[in-house]
Design a protein around this motif. Structure first.
Motif, PDB file in Angstrom:
ATOM      1  N   ALA A   1     -53.341  52.622 -41.675  1.00  0.00           N
ATOM      2  CA  ALA A   1     -53.871  53.513 -41.423  1.00  0.00           C
ATOM      3  C   ALA A   1     -52.845  54.720 -40.927  1.00  0.00           C
TER       4      ALA A   1
ATOM      5  N   ARG B   1     -55.971  63.056 -40.103  1.00  0.00           N
ATOM      6  CA  ARG B   1     -56.430  63.397 -39.182  1.00  0.00           C
ATOM      7  C   ARG B   1     -56.022  64.420 -38.893  1.00  0.00           C
TER       8      ARG B   1
ATOM      9  N   ARG C   1     -55.575  67.238 -35.375  1.00  0.00           N
ATOM     10  CA  ARG C   1     -54.878  67.515 -32.971  1.00  0.00           C
ATOM     11  C   ARG C   1     -54.007  68.337 -33.999  1.00  0.00           C
TER      12      ARG C   1
ATOM     13  N   TRP D   1     -50.541  69.957 -30.720  1.00  0.00           N
ATOM     14  CA  TRP D   1     -49.602  69.262 -29.611  1.00  0.00           C
ATOM     15  C   TRP D   1     -49.002  70.723 -28.559  1.00  0.00           C
TER      16      TRP D   1
ATOM     17  N   ALA E   1     -46.484  59.449 -29.433  1.00  0.00           N
ATOM     18  CA  ALA E   1     -48.191  59.580 -29.665  1.00  0.00           C
ATOM     19  C   ALA E   1     -48.185  58.751 -30.603  1.00  0.00           C
ATOM     20  N   ILE E   2     -47.362  59.193 -31.850  1.00  0.00           N
ATOM     21  CA  ILE E   2     -47.498  58.613 -33.153  1.00  0.00           C
ATOM     22  C   ILE E   2     -47.533  57.277 -32.974  1.00  0.00           C
TER      23      ILE E   2
ATOM     24  N   GLY F   1     -47.366  55.213 -30.212  1.00  0.00           N
ATOM     25  CA  GLY F   1     -47.836  54.713 -29.983  1.00  0.00           C
ATOM     26  C   GLY F   1     -49.656  54.587 -30.561  1.00  0.00           C
ATOM     27  N   ASP F   2     -49.991  54.663 -31.140  1.00  0.00           N
ATOM     28  CA  ASP F   2     -50.953  55.449 -32.097  1.00  0.00           C
ATOM     29  C   ASP F   2     -51.414  53.272 -33.273  1.00  0.00           C
ATOM     30  N   HIS F   3     -50.124  53.528 -32.711  1.00  0.00           N
ATOM     31  CA  HIS F   3     -49.931  51.911 -34.304  1.00  0.00           C
ATOM     32  C   HIS F   3     -48.965  50.582 -34.102  1.00  0.00           C
ATOM     33  N   SER F   4     -49.431  51.043 -32.326  1.00  0.00           N
ATOM     34  CA  SER F   4     -48.108  49.661 -31.846  1.00  0.00           C
ATOM     35  C   SER F   4     -46.863  49.992 -32.198  1.00  0.00           C
TER      36      SER F   4
ATOM     37  N   SER G   1     -51.745  63.309 -43.142  1.00  0.00           N
ATOM     38  CA  SER G   1     -51.679  61.459 -42.400  1.00  0.00           C
ATOM     39  C   SER G   1     -50.377  61.684 -41.419  1.00  0.00           C
ATOM     40  N   ASP G   2     -50.312  60.540 -40.565  1.00  0.00           N
ATOM     41  CA  ASP G   2     -48.825  60.302 -39.479  1.00  0.00           C
ATOM     42  C   ASP G   2     -47.970  60.719 -40.951  1.00  0.00           C
TER      43      ASP G   2
END
Length: 337
Positions: A106, A111, A113, A115, A126-127, A129-132, A155-156
């Motif tokens: 992932a 994506r 978005r 800020w 935030a990045i 958190g999106d990937h735990s 991509s992140d």
């Protein structure tokens, strides 16, 4: 009297199954390349399949790898996702390429978005958190104000790399942790300070030292748009004696200064590079480790060095070597105007 020789030790675990004993008699070579963050760490494994009894691993399975010397313990080098499998012959050989598990999946999905009026720490949080992921973000970087940032069809992983370049930081994900710290801070993926290491001339088989013109750039000038004054302005980090002018125009003075500072620090580190092939592998060496060297020329011994890449290689005939690529540690910050 018998002579005792060091014996390499290693372990490969595939989705929880230890395959070391099965692979060991067939091993041609195992190579692990660890990078600072611009690229994912990469594992390459080649094994004999002369009798056709080795199954090809599926793409997407996880390999866990540890390296070291018998009697000295193993150093865990992380998890890797298999993404390339090749069978060639004759003689029949299976080649496996896997990349750092934390920078696949992932993290590579594009994506959209944005800020606004936030901090670098909140963006990185935030990045993560999106990937735990856990985070290890340097406080000084975390607090930096970011007026606006767009992630447009990106991509992140790419965004993380872009932010690392902007702030001259190690920007990567390892061991389940998003790491963002100034290059040269000398920390592990979990944020623990790496102890400095010493390399002597006797430690290596080969070395290569390259020194450029230290005064090539005395400063870096970056441009930004002052919308209120309706004009293009510039900021200089360093001295104007022999300055480098950045081609891009940035949105704010703060961003222009950040970019110029990062570019000057990269220029300082690139003034000299040193690569050494160690006769006895050092699995405990990592990118970002500070290195002292001795036994070379005074110009080499007198500099402080920083590891930018390590390549560990174990061969089927019992060899274990480590290639260390280093750059000169950036000096104290220069005055800016």
């Amino acid at each position: 009297m018998a002579v005792s020789y060091p014996v390499p030790a290693w372990r490969v675990v595939l989705d929880g199954r230890d395959l070391t004993d099965r692979i060991a008699p067939r091993l041609l070579d195992l190579t692990l390349t660890e990078s600072r963050g611009e690229e994912a760490d990469q594992l390459d494994l080649r094994i004999h399949d002369h009798d056709g009894r080795m199954a090809l691993p599926r793409r997407g399975v996880t390999l866990q790898v540890a390296l070291g010397w018998r009697g000295s313990g193993l150093v865990n080098k992380g998890s890797f996702i298999v993404d390339d499998v090749e069978h060639s012959g004759s003689p029949d050989i299976i080649s496996i390429r896997a990349r750092s598990a934390d920078l696949t999946g992932a993290m590579r999905n594009r994506r959209e978005r944005s800020w606004h009026a936030t901090t670098l720490g909140e963006i990185l949080g935030a990045i993560a958190g999106d990937h735990s992921l856990k985070t290890a973000i340097a406080p000084a970087l975390s607090a930096i104000q970011v007026p606006h940032l767009d992630q447009a069809n990106e991509s992140d992983v790419n965004l993380l790399t872009r932010l690392g370049k902007r702030f001259d930081a190690v920007a990567t994900v390892k061991a389940g942790t998003l790491v963002f710290s100034p290059i040269g801070s000398g920390t592990t993926p979990s944020g623990i300070t790496l102890p400095a290491a010493t390399i002597t001339r006797a430690s290596g088989d080969q070395h290569r030292y390259i020194a450029g013109d230290r005064d090539k750039y005395t400063g870096v000038r970056a441009y930004w748009n002052d919308h209120k004054a309706a004009r293009r302005k510039s900021v200089l980090v360093g001295k104007s004696t022999n300055e480098k002018k950045m081609q891009s125009t940035f949105a704010t003075e703060a961003e222009a200064r950040q970019r110029a500072t990062a570019e000057l620090q990269r220029s300082d580190r690139g003034a000299a590079t040193l690569s050494i092939s160690l006769a006895l592998g050092r699995a405990d060496m990592y990118p970002e480790q500070s290195i002292n060297v001795s036994g070379f020329k005074p110009e080499i011994d007198g500099d402080d060095w920083l590891v930018s890449r390590t390549t560990h290689t174990i061969t089927g005939d019992g060899g274990f070597t480590t290639s260390v690529e280093m750059e000169i540690a950036a000096g104290a910050a220069r005055p800016s105007k």
